[in-house]
Motif scaffolding. Structure first.
Motif, short mmCIF file in Angstrom:
data_model
loop_
_atom_site.label_atom_id
_atom_site.label_comp_id
_atom_site.label_asym_id
_atom_site.label_seq_id
_atom_site.Cartn_x
_atom_site.Cartn_y
_atom_site.Cartn_z
N GLY A 41 0.82 -1.21 0.00
CA GLY A 41 0.00 0.00 0.00
C GLY A 41 0.86 1.26 0.00
N GLN A 42 1.96 1.21 0.72
CA GLN A 42 2.89 2.35 0.74
C GLN A 42 3.51 2.54 -0.64
OE1 GLN A 42 5.68 1.97 4.02
NE2 GLN A 42 4.07 1.10 5.30
N PHE A 43 3.85 1.43 -1.31
CA PHE A 43 4.38 1.52 -2.67
C PHE A 43 3.35 2.15 -3.61
CE2 PHE A 43 7.40 -2.36 -2.10
CZ PHE A 43 8.31 -1.57 -1.43
N ALA A 44 2.09 1.76 -3.45
CA ALA A 44 1.02 2.30 -4.30
C ALA A 44 0.90 3.81 -4.10
CB ALA A 44 -0.30 1.61 -4.01
N ALA A 45 0.98 4.27 -2.85
CA ALA A 45 0.90 5.70 -2.57
C ALA A 45 2.10 6.43 -3.17
CB ALA A 45 0.82 5.94 -1.06
N MET A 46 3.29 5.85 -3.00
CA MET A 46 4.50 6.44 -3.58
C MET A 46 4.37 6.51 -5.10
SD MET A 46 7.64 4.77 -1.31
CE MET A 46 8.21 3.98 -2.76
N ASN A 47 3.81 5.45 -5.68
CA ASN A 47 3.66 5.39 -7.13
C ASN A 47 2.74 6.51 -7.62
OD1 ASN A 47 4.21 3.85 -9.64
ND2 ASN A 47 1.99 3.69 -9.65
N GLY A 48 1.66 6.77 -6.90
CA GLY A 48 0.76 7.84 -7.27
C GLY A 48 1.43 9.20 -7.23
N GLN A 49 2.22 9.43 -6.19
CA GLN A 49 2.95 10.70 -6.06
C GLN A 49 3.98 10.84 -7.17
OE1 GLN A 49 4.50 10.37 -2.09
NE2 GLN A 49 2.56 10.89 -1.13
N MET A 50 4.69 9.75 -7.44
CA MET A 50 5.71 9.76 -8.47
C MET A 50 5.08 9.99 -9.84
SD MET A 50 7.61 7.91 -11.03
CE MET A 50 6.53 6.54 -11.03
N TYR A 65 0.39 6.60 -17.77
CA TYR A 65 1.55 5.77 -18.13
C TYR A 65 2.41 5.49 -16.91
CZ TYR A 65 5.93 4.25 -20.18
OH TYR A 65 7.07 3.55 -20.47
N TRP A 66 2.67 6.53 -16.12
CA TRP A 66 3.55 6.41 -14.96
C TRP A 66 2.89 5.67 -13.81
CZ3 TRP A 66 8.20 7.17 -16.44
CH2 TRP A 66 8.48 8.11 -17.43
N LYS A 67 1.57 5.60 -13.80
CA LYS A 67 0.87 4.92 -12.70
C LYS A 67 1.19 3.43 -12.67
CE LYS A 67 -2.74 8.26 -11.96
NZ LYS A 67 -4.16 8.60 -11.99
N GLY A 68 1.70 2.89 -13.76
CA GLY A 68 2.08 1.49 -13.81
C GLY A 68 3.53 1.24 -13.43
N TYR A 69 4.22 2.27 -12.96
CA TYR A 69 5.64 2.14 -12.62
C TYR A 69 5.88 1.06 -11.57
CZ TYR A 69 10.42 3.61 -11.58
OH TYR A 69 11.78 3.64 -11.42
N ILE A 70 5.15 1.15 -10.46
CA ILE A 70 5.26 0.11 -9.43
C ILE A 70 3.98 -0.72 -9.52
CG2 ILE A 70 5.65 -0.45 -7.00
CD1 ILE A 70 6.82 2.32 -6.60
N ASP A 71 3.96 -1.62 -10.48
CA ASP A 71 2.81 -2.50 -10.66
C ASP A 71 2.98 -3.72 -9.75
OD1 ASP A 71 4.86 -3.89 -11.90
OD2 ASP A 71 3.99 -3.77 -13.91
N LYS A 72 2.13 -4.72 -9.92
CA LYS A 72 2.19 -5.91 -9.06
C LYS A 72 3.56 -6.59 -9.14
CE LYS A 72 -0.38 -10.02 -7.82
NZ LYS A 72 -1.56 -10.84 -8.05
N GLU A 76 6.44 -6.90 -6.09
CA GLU A 76 7.08 -8.16 -5.69
C GLU A 76 8.60 -8.05 -5.81
OE1 GLU A 76 8.11 -11.78 -4.32
OE2 GLU A 76 6.21 -10.74 -4.07
N GLN A 77 9.08 -7.42 -6.86
CA GLN A 77 10.52 -7.24 -7.03
C GLN A 77 11.11 -6.38 -5.91
OE1 GLN A 77 10.49 -5.56 -10.93
NE2 GLN A 77 10.44 -7.54 -11.97
N LEU A 78 10.41 -5.30 -5.57
CA LEU A 78 10.89 -4.43 -4.48
C LEU A 78 10.90 -5.15 -3.14
CD1 LEU A 78 9.24 -1.01 -5.36
CD2 LEU A 78 11.66 -1.40 -4.92
N VAL A 79 9.83 -5.86 -2.84
CA VAL A 79 9.77 -6.60 -1.58
C VAL A 79 10.92 -7.60 -1.53
CG1 VAL A 79 8.44 -8.34 -0.30
CG2 VAL A 79 7.31 -6.27 -1.13
N THR A 80 11.11 -8.35 -2.58
CA THR A 80 12.19 -9.35 -2.62
C THR A 80 13.55 -8.68 -2.44
OG1 THR A 80 10.88 -10.82 -4.01
CG2 THR A 80 13.27 -11.15 -4.04
N ALA A 81 13.74 -7.52 -3.06
CA ALA A 81 15.02 -6.81 -2.95
C ALA A 81 15.24 -6.28 -1.53
CB ALA A 81 15.06 -5.67 -3.95
N MET A 82 14.17 -5.98 -0.81
CA MET A 82 14.29 -5.41 0.53
C MET A 82 14.50 -6.45 1.63
SD MET A 82 11.27 -2.55 0.11
CE MET A 82 11.21 -2.11 1.83
#
Length: 164
Positions: A41-50, A65-72, A76-82
């Motif tokens: 949810g935090q990623f989704a909020a960040m994505n909207g701001q970005m 176009y940019w709203k799909g930057y942090i898609d599903k 998953e990639q971000l969570v795995t990287a963190m």
């Protein structure tokens, strides 16, 4: 005596390494923590701001176009990287305690209120920064280090305080 010395050295080494002996949280445990912290949810909020910022910077590209930057898949990639960062900085017991906290009513309130709290805090910080900068520029102008235009006086360098 020799055996006793090794035993003492071993005990000292064990005490010095302290948290290193604590068990590392599993990937599943860290994922559960991220789930109760509503990281997606935090990623989704960040994505909207970005997306809004990118839309302003590149008006020729639709904001959608940019709203799909942090898609599903990106989430998953971000969570795995963190996950390794959490495994590095927290023990399994600490992650279990965090999960317990974030599942509590207070923890859930923190998750729900943190985005608005951080946004308000950021606005306060920006207001403070603008006022502080204005005060410091006024002081520099009073000292003669800056001209009325906010730039360095023509003394050869010609650069303003930002180095431009």
């Amino acid at each position: 005596m020799k055996g006793k010395r090794w035993m003492i050295l071993g005990a000292c080494a064990a005490l010095a390494s302290g948290p290193a002996l604590a068990s590392q949280p599993s990937e599943a445990q860290v994922r559960e923590l991220m789930q109760v912290m509503n990281v997606s949810g935090q990623f989704a909020a960040m994505n909207g701001q970005m997306a809004e910022m990118m839309g302003q910077q590149l008006p020729c590209v639709p904001v959608d176009y940019w709203k799909g930057y942090i898609d599903k898949a990106g989430t998953e990639q971000l969570v795995t990287a963190m996950i390794p960062a959490y495994q590095h900085h927290f023990s399994a017991d600490e992650v279990a305690g965090l999960i317990k906290f974030y599942k509590s009513p207070l923890g859930q309130k923190l998750v729900a209120q943190m985005p608005a709290t951080l946004a308000e805090a950021a606005q306060s910080g920006q207001q403070w920064s603008r006022q502080r900068t204005a005060d410091m520029f006024a002081e520099l102008q009073k000292q003669g280090k800056l001209g009325a235009d906010g730039r360095c006086p023509a003394t050869g360098g010609g650069k303003d305080p930002a180095g431009q």
